[in-house]
Design a protein around this motif. Structure first.
Motif, PDB file in Angstrom:
ATOM      1  N   LYS A  72      45.736 -39.889  91.443  1.00 13.15           N
ATOM      2  CA  LYS A  72      45.306 -40.258  92.859  1.00 13.15           C
ATOM      3  C   LYS A  72      43.635 -40.208  92.846  1.00 13.15           C
ATOM      4  O   LYS A  72      43.053 -41.129  93.587  1.00 13.15           O
ATOM      5  N   ALA A  73      42.787 -39.260  92.007  1.00  9.65           N
ATOM      6  CA  ALA A  73      41.407 -39.340  92.023  1.00  9.65           C
ATOM      7  C   ALA A  73      40.951 -40.694  91.439  1.00  9.65           C
ATOM      8  O   ALA A  73      39.880 -41.199  92.095  1.00  9.65           O
ATOM      9  N   ALA A  74      41.667 -41.076  90.352  1.00 12.35           N
ATOM     10  CA  ALA A  74      41.304 -42.331  89.784  1.00 12.35           C
ATOM     11  C   ALA A  74      41.373 -43.534  90.783  1.00 12.35           C
ATOM     12  O   ALA A  74      40.597 -44.203  90.898  1.00 12.35           O
ATOM     13  N   GLU A  75      42.426 -43.496  91.570  1.00 10.37           N
ATOM     14  CA  GLU A  75      42.671 -44.706  92.663  1.00 10.37           C
ATOM     15  C   GLU A  75      41.860 -44.546  93.553  1.00 10.37           C
ATOM     16  O   GLU A  75      41.179 -45.534  94.100  1.00 10.37           O
ATOM     17  N   LEU A  76      41.391 -43.379  94.069  1.00 10.02           N
ATOM     18  CA  LEU A  76      40.059 -43.140  95.210  1.00 10.02           C
ATOM     19  C   LEU A  76      38.753 -43.178  94.560  1.00 10.02           C
ATOM     20  O   LEU A  76      37.909 -43.075  95.342  1.00 10.02           O
ATOM     21  N   GLY A  77      38.526 -43.233  93.295  1.00 11.69           N
ATOM     22  CA  GLY A  77      37.199 -43.226  92.759  1.00 11.69           C
ATOM     23  C   GLY A  77      36.467 -42.068  92.815  1.00 11.69           C
ATOM     24  O   GLY A  77      35.327 -41.814  92.846  1.00 11.69           O
ATOM     25  N   LEU A  78      37.418 -40.786  92.583  1.00 12.25           N
ATOM     26  CA  LEU A  78      36.699 -39.482  92.653  1.00 12.25           C
ATOM     27  C   LEU A  78      36.927 -38.869  91.301  1.00 12.25           C
ATOM     28  O   LEU A  78      37.789 -39.200  90.640  1.00 12.25           O
ATOM     29  N   LYS A  79      35.655 -38.194  91.022  1.00  4.40           N
ATOM     30  CA  LYS A  79      35.691 -37.618  89.860  1.00  4.40           C
ATOM     31  C   LYS A  79      36.148 -36.241  89.798  1.00  4.40           C
ATOM     32  O   LYS A  79      35.644 -35.341  90.405  1.00  4.40           O
ATOM     33  N   PRO A  80      37.334 -35.820  89.062  1.00  2.17           N
ATOM     34  CA  PRO A  80      37.796 -34.546  88.665  1.00  2.17           C
ATOM     35  C   PRO A  80      36.735 -33.458  88.055  1.00  2.17           C
ATOM     36  O   PRO A  80      36.118 -34.186  87.342  1.00  2.17           O
ATOM     37  N   LEU A  81      36.472 -32.579  88.716  1.00  2.87           N
ATOM     38  CA  LEU A  81      35.480 -31.499  88.313  1.00  2.87           C
ATOM     39  C   LEU A  81      36.496 -30.268  87.443  1.00  2.87           C
ATOM     40  O   LEU A  81      36.142 -30.085  86.198  1.00  2.87           O
ATOM     41  N   VAL A  82      37.435 -29.840  87.971  1.00  8.69           N
ATOM     42  CA  VAL A  82      38.283 -28.953  87.303  1.00  8.69           C
ATOM     43  C   VAL A  82      39.632 -29.095  87.469  1.00  8.69           C
ATOM     44  O   VAL A  82      40.135 -29.808  88.282  1.00  8.69           O
ATOM     45  N   ARG A  83      40.653 -28.832  86.694  1.00  5.14           N
ATOM     46  CA  ARG A  83      41.841 -28.711  86.786  1.00  5.14           C
ATOM     47  C   ARG A  83      42.397 -27.348  86.928  1.00  5.14           C
ATOM     48  O   ARG A  83      41.962 -26.429  86.665  1.00  5.14           O
ATOM     49  N   LEU A  84      43.290 -27.160  87.874  1.00  2.00           N
ATOM     50  CA  LEU A  84      43.970 -25.944  88.318  1.00  2.00           C
ATOM     51  C   LEU A  84      44.962 -25.727  87.456  1.00  2.00           C
ATOM     52  O   LEU A  84      46.148 -26.055  87.329  1.00  2.00           O
ATOM     53  N   HIS A  85      44.669 -24.832  86.431  1.00  4.74           N
ATOM     54  CA  HIS A  85      45.556 -24.942  85.173  1.00  4.74           C
ATOM     55  C   HIS A  85      46.742 -23.729  85.342  1.00  4.74           C
ATOM     56  O   HIS A  85      47.677 -24.070  85.109  1.00  4.74           O
ATOM     57  N   THR A  86      46.475 -22.807  85.950  1.00  3.52           N
ATOM     58  CA  THR A  86      47.439 -21.804  86.341  1.00  3.52           C
ATOM     59  C   THR A  86      46.875 -20.987  87.353  1.00  3.52           C
ATOM     60  O   THR A  86      45.938 -20.652  87.638  1.00  3.52           O
ATOM     61  N   PHE A  87      48.253 -20.535  88.137  1.00  2.00           N
ATOM     62  CA  PHE A  87      47.853 -19.831  89.365  1.00  2.00           C
ATOM     63  C   PHE A  87      48.904 -18.753  89.475  1.00  2.00           C
ATOM     64  O   PHE A  87      50.289 -19.120  89.104  1.00  2.00           O
ATOM     65  N   ALA A  88      48.780 -17.593  89.849  1.00  3.75           N
ATOM     66  CA  ALA A  88      49.727 -16.331  90.010  1.00  3.75           C
ATOM     67  C   ALA A  88      49.417 -15.593  91.110  1.00  3.75           C
ATOM     68  O   ALA A  88      48.244 -15.672  91.677  1.00  3.75           O
ATOM     69  N   VAL A  89      50.552 -14.845  91.631  1.00  2.00           N
ATOM     70  CA  VAL A  89      50.197 -13.794  92.699  1.00  2.00           C
ATOM     71  C   VAL A  89      50.924 -12.615  92.192  1.00  2.00           C
ATOM     72  O   VAL A  89      51.896 -12.649  91.719  1.00  2.00           O
ATOM     73  N   ALA A  90      50.285 -11.326  92.685  1.00  2.00           N
ATOM     74  CA  ALA A  90      51.049 -10.132  92.400  1.00  2.00           C
ATOM     75  C   ALA A  90      51.055  -9.164  93.211  1.00  2.00           C
ATOM     76  O   ALA A  90      49.972  -9.067  94.033  1.00  2.00           O
ATOM     77  N   GLY A  91      51.812  -8.253  93.420  1.00  2.52           N
ATOM     78  CA  GLY A  91      51.976  -6.943  94.462  1.00  2.52           C
ATOM     79  C   GLY A  91      51.650  -5.871  93.616  1.00  2.52           C
ATOM     80  O   GLY A  91      51.812  -5.624  92.518  1.00  2.52           O
ATOM     81  N   SER A  92      51.031  -4.750  94.288  1.00  5.53           N
ATOM     82  CA  SER A  92      50.468  -3.627  93.666  1.00  5.53           C
ATOM     83  C   SER A  92      50.737  -2.557  94.833  1.00  5.53           C
ATOM     84  O   SER A  92      51.097  -2.866  95.987  1.00  5.53           O
ATOM     85  N   ASP A  93      50.653  -1.291  94.451  1.00  5.30           N
ATOM     86  CA  ASP A  93      50.469  -0.225  95.405  1.00  5.30           C
ATOM     87  C   ASP A  93      49.679  -0.620  96.571  1.00  5.30           C
ATOM     88  O   ASP A  93      48.456  -0.691  96.644  1.00  5.30           O
ATOM     89  N   PRO A  94      50.437  -0.531  97.793  1.00  2.00           N
ATOM     90  CA  PRO A  94      49.795  -0.890  98.968  1.00  2.00           C
ATOM     91  C   PRO A  94      48.891   0.382  99.653  1.00  2.00           C
ATOM     92  O   PRO A  94      48.103   0.155 100.538  1.00  2.00           O
ATOM     93  N   VAL A  95      49.075   1.566  99.038  1.00  4.76           N
ATOM     94  CA  VAL A  95      48.030   2.617  99.465  1.00  4.76           C
ATOM     95  C   VAL A  95      46.816   2.616  98.905  1.00  4.76           C
ATOM     96  O   VAL A  95      45.702   2.580  99.324  1.00  4.76           O
ATOM     97  N   ILE A  96      46.772   2.665  97.722  1.00  6.21           N
ATOM     98  CA  ILE A  96      45.561   2.288  96.649  1.00  6.21           C
ATOM     99  C   ILE A  96      45.085   0.933  96.970  1.00  6.21           C
ATOM    100  O   ILE A  96      43.720   0.856  96.922  1.00  6.21           O
ATOM    101  N   MET A  97      46.055  -0.062  97.153  1.00 10.91           N
ATOM    102  CA  MET A  97      45.703  -1.096  97.590  1.00 10.91           C
ATOM    103  C   MET A  97      44.720  -2.090  96.730  1.00 10.91           C
ATOM    104  O   MET A  97      45.028  -3.420  97.003  1.00 10.91           O
ATOM    105  N   LEU A  98      44.004  -1.808  96.084  1.00  9.75           N
ATOM    106  CA  LEU A  98      42.775  -2.515  95.471  1.00  9.75           C
ATOM    107  C   LEU A  98      42.921  -2.943  94.023  1.00  9.75           C
ATOM    108  O   LEU A  98      42.238  -3.582  93.383  1.00  9.75           O
ATOM    109  N   THR A  99      43.948  -2.622  93.480  1.00 10.40           N
ATOM    110  CA  THR A  99      44.290  -2.816  92.099  1.00 10.40           C
ATOM    111  C   THR A  99      45.158  -4.034  91.659  1.00 10.40           C
ATOM    112  O   THR A  99      45.260  -4.080  90.671  1.00 10.40           O
ATOM    113  N   GLY A 100      45.394  -4.805  92.583  1.00  9.53           N
ATOM    114  CA  GLY A 100      46.089  -5.936  92.583  1.00  9.53           C
ATOM    115  C   GLY A 100      45.323  -7.143  91.378  1.00  9.53           C
ATOM    116  O   GLY A 100      46.446  -7.765  90.684  1.00  9.53           O
ATOM    117  N   PRO A 101      44.339  -7.266  91.229  1.00  7.92           N
ATOM    118  CA  PRO A 101      43.811  -8.097  90.428  1.00  7.92           C
ATOM    119  C   PRO A 101      44.207  -8.041  88.969  1.00  7.92           C
ATOM    120  O   PRO A 101      44.059  -8.881  88.052  1.00  7.92           O
TER     121      PRO A 101
END
Length: 380
Positions: free
Chosen positions: A251-280
């Motif tokens: 679609k980018a080529a069709e619209l004449g737009l230049k891709p900058l980066v590809r979204l290679h991989t994405f994920a989401v995770a849960g962790s302890d909600p009390v300490i809360m900050l270790t999810g990354p």
């Protein structure tokens, strides 16, 4: 096979609480960023299939679906819909994930992902302010977690668990300001800024040049009388917005737009909600496992500086090269406008990769409730 690419990424300079954007409505803040994305890419807004917008405190000036209101305020055709996302601090990073999934699956061809937070106009905790509507933690949650989650206390818990001293945390905070100052002076952010009319703000407002260990040593702990977390090694309360234009390579080529980066991989995770900050930490592990890449193949990391122990613990556990961790500084120096931060960090990461020829970049951020998104980008 369809892919997802980013063809445009813009953001506001981040404003301090009660600073340059104190009188700018968050819908207007969002609208100006959407207009800036259109101007930057030349896209016809009529071809946009959806606007997915992160926002945490969806009350008051950020209620009634800010995504839709912002698109209309920006002058987009009424045919362009919008939906708003709350994954706490990762809301606009999640917006990117939803946008990528929509274009890869074929549900959409062109999506804008981003987010906003005016922590001046809609203060943190505003959605819990009126007891008439009840507390967010119901009896069953409180039965399972009798210690009510608190992010500042969680930061103290992270520092204690990984053995970080106050001096280590303050050294990291000083580095954040120094790296931010160097990036601003080098013009690293200039091309990504959308300046908001009438504010006069042309660079991130939170930077405190000359921040030193001596200055930080004079600040009192914020969450424990004998603690190590204080205002100087925590993210600043801020206002800001960011937006990214996501489509497929075809679609980018069709619209004449230049891709900058590809979204290679994405994920989401849960962790302890009390300490809360270790999810990354688990979110990064999940993303790397899915991608087939090793941590050493990633050339730049944006790990949100909610509190100094967060990126430091992440670095210890992942073994990432410290010089590639938040190389342009972070939220300790410039602020963390909650629902806008994911898009702002990704905009920074995209431009850093393009400007410096970095093949792979990874972004992650801790989120309220004990979660984290992780995204790997590939330079095109």
């Amino acid at each position: 096979m369809r892919d997802a690419v980013i063809v445009g990424a813009v953001r506001t300079p981040i404003g301090r609480r009660n600073g340059a954007y104190a009188n700018v409505h968050p819908i207007d803040l969002s609208a100006y960023v959407l207009q800036g994305l259109v101007n930057k890419t030349g896209i016809d807004p009529a071809v946009i299939d959806d606007v997915i917008w992160g926002c945490v405190q969806q009350v008051g000036g950020q209620s009634l679906n800010p995504a839709r209101l912002a698109a209309l305020a920006a002058g987009f055709p009424e045919t362009v819909p919008g939906t708003s996302v709350d994954r706490q601090c990762g809301s606009s990073q999640q917006s990117v994930h939803f946008a990528a999934a929509a274009v890869v699956s074929g549900q959409c061809d062109v999506v804008v992902a981003g987010g906003v937070e005016s922590m001046t106009m809609v203060p943190m905790g505003a959605s819990m302010a009126d007891p008439a509507y009840g507390a967010p933690y119901g009896p069953l949650f409180s039965q399972r977690y009798p210690d009510e989650p608190n992010q500042g206390v969680g930061a103290e818990m992270v520092a204690e668990k990984w053995g970080f001293s106050r001096s280590q945390l303050d050294e990291y905070a000083v580095q954040s300001h120094e790296r931010t100052a160097a990036a601003i002076d080098a013009g690293a952010f200039t091309e990504q800024y959308v300046e908001i009319p009438g504010t006069g703000l042309t660079v991130d407002q939170g930077l405190r040049r000359g921040t030193s260990l001596d200055v930080l040593a004079g600040l009192k702990p914020a969450f424990k009388s004998d603690g190590v977390i204080h205002a100087g090694n925590s993210s600043q309360i801020s206002d800001g917005s960011g937006a990214l234009l996501i489509t497929t390579s075809e679609k980018a080529a069709e619209l004449g737009l230049k891709p900058l980066v590809r979204l290679h991989t994405f994920a989401v995770a849960g962790s302890d909600p009390v300490i809360m900050l270790t999810g990354p930490i688990p979110a990064t592990a999940k993303a790397l496992a899915r991608s087939g890449l090793s941590i050493n193949e990633i050339g730049a990391f944006e790990i949100n500086e909610a509190f100094a122990p967060v990126p430091l613990a992440w670095q210890v556990e992942t073994g990432a090269d410290p010089k590639n961790l938040n190389p342009l500084g972070g939220a300790i120096a410039v602020g963390h406008p909650l629902g806008g931060s994911g898009a702002i960090l990704m905009t920074r990461l995209v431009h850093n990769m393009v400007d410096n020829g970095i093949q792979y970049g990874l972004q992650s951020m801790c989120e309220g409730g004990g979660m984290a998104n992780a995204t790997i980008l590939e330079l095109l």
